[in-house]
Write an enzyme that holds these catalytic residues in place. Structure first.
Site, PDB file in Angstrom:
ATOM      1  N   ASP A 273      38.985  36.706  35.858  1.00 29.49           N
ATOM      2  CA  ASP A 273      40.145  37.039  36.538  1.00 29.49           C
ATOM      3  C   ASP A 273      41.095  35.696  36.157  1.00 29.49           C
ATOM      4  OD1 ASP A 273      39.333  38.824  38.030  1.00 29.49           O
ATOM      5  OD2 ASP A 273      38.352  37.517  39.809  1.00 29.49           O
TER       6      ASP A 273
ATOM      7  N   ARG B  53      36.810  47.019  47.672  1.00 27.10           N
ATOM      8  CA  ARG B  53      35.941  47.539  46.924  1.00 27.10           C
ATOM      9  C   ARG B  53      34.486  46.909  46.859  1.00 27.10           C
ATOM     10  NH1 ARG B  53      34.496  49.292  42.308  1.00 27.10           N
ATOM     11  NH2 ARG B  53      32.501  48.729  41.495  1.00 27.10           N
TER      12      ARG B  53
ATOM     13  N   LYS C  42      38.606  34.709  48.143  1.00 30.51           N
ATOM     14  CA  LYS C  42      37.864  35.829  48.283  1.00 30.51           C
ATOM     15  C   LYS C  42      36.165  36.098  47.754  1.00 30.51           C
ATOM     16  CE  LYS C  42      40.102  39.929  46.743  1.00 30.51           C
ATOM     17  NZ  LYS C  42      39.463  40.427  45.216  1.00 30.51           N
ATOM     18  N   ASN C  43      36.180  35.883  46.580  1.00 27.03           N
ATOM     19  CA  ASN C  43      34.842  36.245  45.919  1.00 27.03           C
ATOM     20  C   ASN C  43      33.652  35.928  46.866  1.00 27.03           C
ATOM     21  OD1 ASN C  43      36.685  38.436  44.651  1.00 27.03           O
ATOM     22  ND2 ASN C  43      36.380  36.566  42.904  1.00 27.03           N
TER      23      ASN C  43
ATOM     24  N   MET D 133      35.418  42.633  29.747  1.00 25.34           N
ATOM     25  CA  MET D 133      34.741  43.420  30.972  1.00 25.34           C
ATOM     26  C   MET D 133      36.058  44.410  31.578  1.00 25.34           C
ATOM     27  SD  MET D 133      33.446  40.543  32.886  1.00 25.34           S
ATOM     28  CE  MET D 133      32.780  41.293  34.181  1.00 25.34           C
TER      29      MET D 133
ATOM     30  N   ASP E 209      41.763  47.279  42.690  1.00 25.17           N
ATOM     31  CA  ASP E 209      41.984  47.274  41.889  1.00 25.17           C
ATOM     32  C   ASP E 209      42.205  48.700  40.479  1.00 25.17           C
ATOM     33  OD1 ASP E 209      43.425  44.941  42.653  1.00 25.17           O
ATOM     34  OD2 ASP E 209      42.047  43.219  41.186  1.00 25.17           O
TER      35      ASP E 209
END
Length: 436
Positions: free
Chosen positions: A320, A97, A22-23, A342, A121
Site C-alpha cells: 500500500d 471489499r 483502516k485495514n 502483488m 480498488d
C-alpha cells in the site's frame, strides 16, 4: 463525484495525528459478530469504506451506538440472517471489499455466511480462494452462484484442523481465524499473515475469551471455545497514512511532526524511506521530518547497483506504500526500481505523473524505474483522476509539490481511505479546495 483543486509548490509546516488504521478497523468491526455481548471500539477512522461496513452491520441487525468521534459500541445479539439473502445485501456487500470478512464470524456463530463478489480498488485480481479453502478445511460446504456472483458457506459445526495457506493473505488469515475461534478442537494455520493489524485482531479475540497462540508469527494455533464475550479495543494508528505523511513532507520540503505513530508497529517503513534519503527522527512516539531544503538522495546497494524497493508479506514492506515511494522518488537524487509484486494494475497511474513531468519508465505492469529530478525540474499541475485509494493520495502529494494548479477528480477514492484529508492539509498550510 467531487474534485480537489490544489495550488502546489507551497511549503507546509505543523503537526499531524494519524487516523485509526483502516485495514485493522475492517477486521475488528467484523469480529463483533462473534458475540452477543457488547463490544466497544475506539479510534475508528471516519472514512467511506469503514462507514459502509458499519452501515452493513446495522442492516444485519447489530445494535450500534456512537459514543464520540471514532468511538462506538456494537451488540450483535439479534442478528437478522434473512438480510444475507436480500437484494439490498447483494448490492451493499459488493461495493466494499472488506465485507468478505463477515463470512468467517457468521459461519462460526450461526453456521452460514454469504457474500456477493466484493468490489474495492481496481488494482488487479484479488482472489478469494484462501478464504473459502480455509472454511472448507474447517468442514464447511461451499457453493457459488455464477449468475449473480454470490458465494456461500454452511456448516452445522466447524471442526479444527491443520492447514497450510497457499498465500499469506491478511484478510484470508483474519477470516479463517475468526471462523476457527468457535470451532471444535484445535486449528493450526501455517503461512499465516502476521501484520500488526492481524495481531491486533488476535489480541482482541483473546480478550473476548478466544485461545490463540503464535500471535505475530506465521504459525497460528487456535483452541476452539464454546462462546466469546464482550471487550473494549482501541485501533492502532494507520501505518499507511503515516507513510503518506512522510512522503508529503519530503516532496514539499516541509517540516512536519507526525504524532503518536506507534513506532514499534511500523516495521521497515521508516528505514525504507531513509533508503530514499529522507531524514526521520524518532521523538518519543512521534516522527519528526525536517524541511529537506537540499533535497534527498537515494542510496544504492553496497555494490553500487540501483536500489530496488519491492512489496512483501509482513515484516516486509507493505504494497500500500509503493505508490507513495514511487512519487517521492520523482524528486530524489538518483534512481530506484519499484517492484509491485502483488497487484498487476497498481502502477498504471504513473502516466499521470509522466504528464506532470516525472521521469518514469514503466517496465511492465509490475515494475517501474524512476529517475529523480533532484528538484531541478518541478512537476507541473495538470487535471487528473484518482483510480484507487493509494494512487489517489500519491497524485495528491504530487499536486501539492507541483508548480501551478492541479485538479484531481474522483476523490471519493481518496475519501475511502483518508479522513478529512483536505481539512487536515489546510491546517498544515496547504492550498486545497473541495468542489462537489
Amino acid at each position: 463525484m467531487g474534485t480537489f483543486k490544489i495550488e502546489g509548490g507551497i511549503q507546509l509546516k505543523g503537526e499531524i495525528t494519524p487516523q485509526g488504521a483502516k485495514n485493522e478497523a475492517l477486521q475488528i468491526l467484523c469480529a463483533v459478530l462473534l458475540t452477543p455481548e457488547k463490544v466497544t471500539i475506539t479510534n475508528i477512522p471516519d472514512i467511506i469504506d469503514v462507514n459502509k461496513l458499519i452501515k452493513l452491520l446495522g442492516n444485519l441487525g447489530v445494535k450500534i451506538e456512537k459514543l464520540a468521534h471514532g468511538a462506538y459500541t456494537f451488540q450483535a445479539d439479534e442478528v437478522n440472517l434473512a438480510y444475507l439473502e436480500s437484494e439490498g445485501f447483494k448490492e451493499e456487500g459488493k461495493s466494499l471489499r472488506g465485507s468478505i470478512m463477515i463470512v468467517g464470524p457468521l459461519l462460526a456463530r450461526f453456521g452460514k455466511g454469504y457474500i456477493p463478489k466484493p468490489g474495492g480498488d481496481k488494482i488487479g485480481r484479488r482472489r478469494l480462494d484462501t478464504h473459502f479453502e480455509g472454511f472448507i478445511n474447517l468442514g464447511a460446504k461451499f457453493r457459488y452462484n455464477r449468475e449473480d456472483y454470490f458465494y456461500g458457506v454452511e456448516a452445522d459445526r466447524l471442526k479444527g484442523t491443520y492447514m497450510l495457506l497457499d498465500e499469506a493473505s491478511v484478510t484470508g488469515t483474519a477470516n479463517i481465524i475468526m471462523a476457527a475461534v468457535l470451532a471444535e478442537g484445535k486449528t493450526t494455520i501455517y503461512n499465516a499473515a502476521c501484520e500488526p493489524y492481524l495481531q491486533q485482531l488476535c489480541k482482541m479475540l483473546n480478550s473476548m475469551g478466544a485461545k490463540i497462540t503464535g500471535v505475530g508469527s506465521n504459525l497460528i494455533e487456535i483452541e476452539g471455545v464454546e462462546k466469546l464475550g464482550g471487550c473494549e479495543h482501541r485501533i492502532l494508528p494507520d501505518m499507511i497514512e503515516i507513510g503518506s505523511w512522510i512522503g508529503l513532507a519530503a516532496m514539499t520540503r516541509s517540516e512536519i511532526t507526525i504524532k503518536n505513530v506507534s513506532w514499534d508497529n511500523l516495521g521497515v517503513i521508516p528505514n525504507t524511506f531513509r533508503k530514499l534519503g529522507i531524514t526521520l527522527e524518532r521523538r518519543g512516539d512521534d516522527i519528526y521530518i525536517p524541511a529537506h531544503e537540499d533535497g534527498y538522495e537515494i542510496q544504492n546497494y553496497i555494490d553500487g547497483s540501483i536500489l530496488t524497493i519491492a512489496d512483501a508479506p509482513w515484516p516486509g514492506f507493505t504494497p500500500d506504500l509503493l505508490s507513495i515511494v514511487l512519487v517521492v522518488a520523482t524528486q530524489a537524487r538518483g534512481s530506484v526500481l519499484v517492484h509491485q509484486k502483488m497487484f498487476e494494475s497498481r502502477l498504471f497511474f504513473v502516466d499521470r505523473l509522466i504528464d506532470m513531468g516525472a521521469k518514469i519508465i514503466l517496465c511492465d505492469p509490475h515494475r517501474a524505474t524512476v529517475i529523480g529530478h533532484d528538484f531541478k525540474s518541478q512537476l507541473k499541475g495538470i487535471m487528473m483522476s484518482s483510480p484507487d485509494i493509494r494512487a489517489g493520495i500519491s497524485l495528491l502529494i504530487a499536486a501539492l509539490s507541483a508548480k501551478g494548479t492541479s485538479t484531481i477528480q474522483n476523490i471519493d477514492q481518496i475519501d475511502r481511505g483518508y479522513e478529512r484529508i483536505d481539512e487536515r492539509l489546510l491546517a498544515l498550510g496547504a492550498k486545497i479546495t473541495r468542489e462537489d
